[in-house]
Write a protein that holds these residues in place. Structure first.
Motif, PDB file in Angstrom:
ATOM      1  N   LYS A 156       0.824  -1.212   0.000  1.00  0.00           N
ATOM      2  CA  LYS A 156       0.000   0.000   0.000  1.00  0.00           C
ATOM      3  C   LYS A 156       0.863   1.270   0.000  1.00  0.00           C
ATOM      4  N   PRO A 157       1.497   1.555  -1.128  1.00  0.00           N
ATOM      5  CA  PRO A 157       2.438   2.685  -1.215  1.00  0.00           C
ATOM      6  C   PRO A 157       1.846   4.025  -0.803  1.00  0.00           C
ATOM      7  N   ARG A 158       0.574   4.264  -1.074  1.00  0.00           N
ATOM      8  CA  ARG A 158      -0.017   5.549  -0.702  1.00  0.00           C
ATOM      9  C   ARG A 158      -0.098   5.701   0.811  1.00  0.00           C
ATOM     10  N   VAL A 159      -0.311   4.599   1.501  1.00  0.00           N
ATOM     11  CA  VAL A 159      -0.301   4.631   2.963  1.00  0.00           C
ATOM     12  C   VAL A 159       1.091   4.975   3.459  1.00  0.00           C
ATOM     13  N   ILE A 160       2.102   4.357   2.853  1.00  0.00           N
ATOM     14  CA  ILE A 160       3.482   4.616   3.243  1.00  0.00           C
ATOM     15  C   ILE A 160       3.833   6.085   3.047  1.00  0.00           C
ATOM     16  N   GLU A 161       3.404   6.655   1.930  1.00  0.00           N
ATOM     17  CA  GLU A 161       3.661   8.080   1.672  1.00  0.00           C
ATOM     18  C   GLU A 161       3.114   8.940   2.800  1.00  0.00           C
ATOM     19  N   LEU A 162       1.896   8.626   3.213  1.00  0.00           N
ATOM     20  CA  LEU A 162       1.257   9.406   4.265  1.00  0.00           C
ATOM     21  C   LEU A 162       1.994   9.258   5.587  1.00  0.00           C
ATOM     22  N   LEU A 163       2.446   8.054   5.884  1.00  0.00           N
ATOM     23  CA  LEU A 163       3.164   7.822   7.135  1.00  0.00           C
ATOM     24  C   LEU A 163       4.520   8.520   7.148  1.00  0.00           C
ATOM     25  N   LEU A 164       5.222   8.467   6.035  1.00  0.00           N
ATOM     26  CA  LEU A 164       6.527   9.131   5.966  1.00  0.00           C
ATOM     27  C   LEU A 164       6.376  10.644   6.055  1.00  0.00           C
ATOM     28  N   LEU A 165       5.226  11.132   5.617  1.00  0.00           N
ATOM     29  CA  LEU A 165       4.971  12.563   5.696  1.00  0.00           C
ATOM     30  C   LEU A 165       4.861  13.038   7.140  1.00  0.00           C
ATOM     31  N   THR A 166       4.549  12.131   8.050  1.00  0.00           N
ATOM     32  CA  THR A 166       4.515  12.492   9.464  1.00  0.00           C
ATOM     33  C   THR A 166       5.783  12.055  10.191  1.00  0.00           C
ATOM     34  N   THR A 167       6.750  11.521   9.463  1.00  0.00           N
ATOM     35  CA  THR A 167       8.021  11.103  10.066  1.00  0.00           C
ATOM     36  C   THR A 167       9.132  12.109   9.780  1.00  0.00           C
ATOM     37  N   VAL A 168       9.361  12.379   8.516  1.00  0.00           N
ATOM     38  CA  VAL A 168      10.487  13.224   8.114  1.00  0.00           C
ATOM     39  C   VAL A 168      10.379  14.650   8.655  1.00  0.00           C
ATOM     40  N   PRO A 169       9.224  15.323   8.578  1.00  0.00           N
ATOM     41  CA  PRO A 169       9.155  16.676   9.137  1.00  0.00           C
ATOM     42  C   PRO A 169       9.483  16.733  10.626  1.00  0.00           C
ATOM     43  N   VAL A 170       9.084  15.696  11.357  1.00  0.00           N
ATOM     44  CA  VAL A 170       9.403  15.667  12.785  1.00  0.00           C
ATOM     45  C   VAL A 170      10.912  15.553  12.998  1.00  0.00           C
ATOM     46  N   MET A 171      11.596  14.887  12.093  1.00  0.00           N
ATOM     47  CA  MET A 171      13.054  14.796  12.190  1.00  0.00           C
ATOM     48  C   MET A 171      13.682  16.174  12.023  1.00  0.00           C
ATOM     49  N   PHE A 172      13.157  16.965  11.103  1.00  0.00           N
ATOM     50  CA  PHE A 172      13.644  18.337  10.927  1.00  0.00           C
ATOM     51  C   PHE A 172      13.400  19.151  12.190  1.00  0.00           C
ATOM     52  N   PHE A 173      12.211  18.983  12.772  1.00  0.00           N
ATOM     53  CA  PHE A 173      11.872  19.745  13.962  1.00  0.00           C
ATOM     54  C   PHE A 173      12.760  19.330  15.137  1.00  0.00           C
ATOM     55  N   ALA A 174      12.991  18.018  15.276  1.00  0.00           N
ATOM     56  CA  ALA A 174      13.827  17.528  16.366  1.00  0.00           C
ATOM     57  C   ALA A 174      15.266  18.001  16.227  1.00  0.00           C
ATOM     58  N   ALA A 175      15.753  18.102  14.990  1.00  0.00           N
ATOM     59  CA  ALA A 175      17.123  18.538  14.740  1.00  0.00           C
ATOM     60  C   ALA A 175      17.251  20.054  14.770  1.00  0.00           C
ATOM     61  N   ARG A 176      16.098  20.745  14.848  1.00  0.00           N
ATOM     62  CA  ARG A 176      16.068  22.212  14.774  1.00  0.00           C
ATOM     63  C   ARG A 176      16.783  22.706  13.522  1.00  0.00           C
ATOM     64  N   GLY A 177      16.601  21.953  12.454  1.00  0.00           N
ATOM     65  CA  GLY A 177      17.236  22.279  11.188  1.00  0.00           C
ATOM     66  C   GLY A 177      17.224  21.053  10.295  1.00  0.00           C
ATOM     67  N   VAL A 178      18.247  20.893   9.499  1.00  0.00           N
ATOM     68  CA  VAL A 178      18.330  19.754   8.586  1.00  0.00           C
ATOM     69  C   VAL A 178      19.032  18.589   9.267  1.00  0.00           C
TER      70      VAL A 178
END
Length: 320
Positions: A39-61
């Motif tokens: 279910k690739p579309r599900v994966i896309e949605l899940l990664l969309l809530t993973t990667v941005p949080v990584m940016f926020f946690a790193a306070r940058g890239v």
């Protein structure tokens, strides 16, 4: 990383699945079938809530290698959970319009082969996350997958109208995994984002379930739109939407964000609430899908979550 409300994204994916006639499946069809099981579309949605949080946690890239490892591990984990879900639900998938073109109902892939495929993906996800990210993120991914497969798919889905509410917990874990991938520990900030996804899941999924309520009724899956009138579903959607928006604004004081996030969250929340109230209003005067237009809210929910988490990623970058 799994998403108990993943049936929402499935509708779009399954409608786009290539049709196959009788006779032996071609190699390309078999490969596409295995990919479809994840279910690739599900994966896309899940990664969309993973990667941005990584940016926020790193306070940058965050480090590119860490992002790649987390994305790969998360993809394997979500794909594994989806495969197991397809195997367990193959009996009802064969009877539902929006799912009967999946690989197992069409007998392109056997249940045994799918189980092996899901197991391999699950093992790979643990290895990738444990070795190249950290043990805590790997443990959270395992917990999310186990809850989705055993808690939601095997226990809740066919037994209670609250299936998607509590089953939706599994889809909230990517926020925790993205945060722990960078920091190695849990904190209140990812918990707030976890709760945003939790309260987002019922409006998102019930809107889709309204569209396909006859499908669910035919296979005795007690989604709320099957057992309650559309007006009550609309009311529940509005209630969850208000709590979701309030929770999203809570990130501002809890995480000490800059001005970008709260402004975007407020605007997106206002737009979503207007749409939710409009749909509820339509359910008060009609019960037909053409009038209620549930897919309008469904698509709005996808856009809401996507833009909200983009704002999560952009906030520390703009501050820097």
């Amino acid at each position: 990383m799994t998403h108990a409300g993943q049936s929402a994204a499935d509708a779009l994916h399954d409608d786009a699945t290539a049709s196959g006639g009788p006779g032996p499946a071609r190699f390309r069809d078999v490969v596409a079938a295995y990919v479809g099981l994840t279910k690739p579309r599900v994966i896309e949605l899940l990664l969309l809530t993973t990667v941005p949080v990584m940016f926020f946690a790193a306070r940058g890239v965050p480090p590119l290698g860490l992002v790649v490892a987390t994305v790969v591990g998360g993809t394997f984990s979500a794909g594994s959970a989806s495969v197991f879900n397809c195997v367990y639900d193959r009996d009802i998938d064969e009877q539902m319009r929006r799912t009967r073109r999946r690989a197992l109902p069409r007998h392109i892939v056997s249940a045994r082969a799918a189980l092996v495929f899901g197991l391999v993906l699950g093992v790979l996800s643990v290895v990738v996350l444990y070795v190249w990210v950290n043990p805590l993120s790997a443990l959270l991914a395992v917990a999310a997958e186990a809850f989705y497969v055993f808690g939601y798919t095997m226990v809740l889905k066919r037994r209670t109208t609250q299936n998607i509410v509590w089953g939706g917990l599994a889809g909230c874990f990517p926020a925790l995994i993205g945060w722990t991938a960078v920091t190695g520990e849990l904190a209140w900030t990812p918990v707030v984002l976890f709760m945003v996804v939790f309260f987002w899941t019922p409006p998102h999924t019930w809107a889709l379930a309204l569209r396909y309520r006859e499908d669910y009724a035919n296979v005795d899956v007690p989604m709320l739109p099957v057992v309650a009138p559309a007006r009550e579903v609309g009311r529940q959607i509005v209630l969850y939407s208000w709590v979701m928006v309030a929770t999203s604004l809570l990130l501002w004081p809890v995480a000490g964000t800059g001005p970008v996030y709260p402004v975007v969250a407020a605007v997106l929340g206002a737009v979503f609430l207007v749409e939710a109230h409009r749909m509820w209003g339509r359910t008060k005067t009609a019960d037909d899908l053409a009038t209620i237009q549930p897919m309008r809210l469904f698509h709005s929910s996808n856009l809401y979550l996507s833009l909200l988490f983009v704002a999560v990623a952009l906030d520390p970058l703009l501050l820097g």
